[in-house]
Design a protein around this motif. Sequence first.
Motif, PDB file in Angstrom:
ATOM      1  N   TYR A  56      -6.138   0.885   6.725  1.00  0.00           N
ATOM      2  CA  TYR A  56      -5.280  -0.028   5.960  1.00  0.00           C
ATOM      3  C   TYR A  56      -5.048  -1.320   6.747  1.00  0.00           C
ATOM      4  O   TYR A  56      -5.025  -2.410   6.172  1.00  0.00           O
ATOM      5  CB  TYR A  56      -3.938   0.637   5.646  1.00  0.00           C
TER       6      TYR A  56
ATOM      7  N   ILE B 254       2.686  -1.750   4.469  1.00  0.00           N
ATOM      8  CA  ILE B 254       1.883  -0.532   4.554  1.00  0.00           C
ATOM      9  C   ILE B 254       2.825   0.657   4.638  1.00  0.00           C
ATOM     10  O   ILE B 254       3.555   0.831   5.626  1.00  0.00           O
ATOM     11  CB  ILE B 254       0.956  -0.562   5.786  1.00  0.00           C
TER      12      ILE B 254
ATOM     13  N   ILE C  18       0.863  -1.176   0.000  1.00  0.00           N
ATOM     14  CA  ILE C  18       0.000   0.000   0.000  1.00  0.00           C
ATOM     15  C   ILE C  18       0.899   1.224   0.000  1.00  0.00           C
ATOM     16  O   ILE C  18       1.496   1.582   1.009  1.00  0.00           O
ATOM     17  CB  ILE C  18      -0.947  -0.001   1.215  1.00  0.00           C
TER      18      ILE C  18
END
Length: 221
Positions: free
Chosen positions: A148, A138, A65
Amino acid sequence: MTNSTVWNHVDEYFLEKLIPVDRKLEAVLQANKVAGIPEIDVSPTQGMLLYLLAKVKGAKNILEIGTLGGYSSLWLARSLPKEGKVYTLEINPEYASLAKQNIKDSGYENKVEIIVGNALDTLPTLKNAAPAFDFIFIDADKPNNPDYLKWAIQLANPGAVIVADNVVRNGEVIDENSEDERIQGVRQFMDLLKEETQIESTAIQTVGTKGYDGFVLAIVK
């Protein structure tokens, strides 16, 4: 010498001893710099750590991400077995375009799929369109870290490794009264980790060319 000078010298020492010069990865950093992308990629030592963690895990399906220019994506792609794949999410179309070119130039275009858009919009599409993930990194906008993490848990295989970057924020993470939404996002992320029974986690403080920061390392039960 100042602390930051010592940290930089030590990082340079580790690089010289442990991480061979890689022209393709250096070319990515240079391309990102020329394009004016913020120089907030992981450092080479941190990239190697991601590579080793994913390799130790034996990850076949990786979710990232926050793509930026694709530097960390390439470290992760290199850890994969022949059939593995990295799915990486990037909100900025210009960054995604450069990352796509960087990854192609490095010869990993078949190992990395870049998904452009707001991650909170694109993450739901992965639930049925991609396999469950063995490793999740992340490293995007910190205010959304709690969301997330919730998605990471939903998309993870049992035993999946989750790594979240930039959780120390030069020590400011301990300031409960901070008006910085990034700090508050990390603090909420930590609160969620504390409450979440599906995850075992720890945090590591780091120093080096990226200053004073750190990461969370977690495993999904």
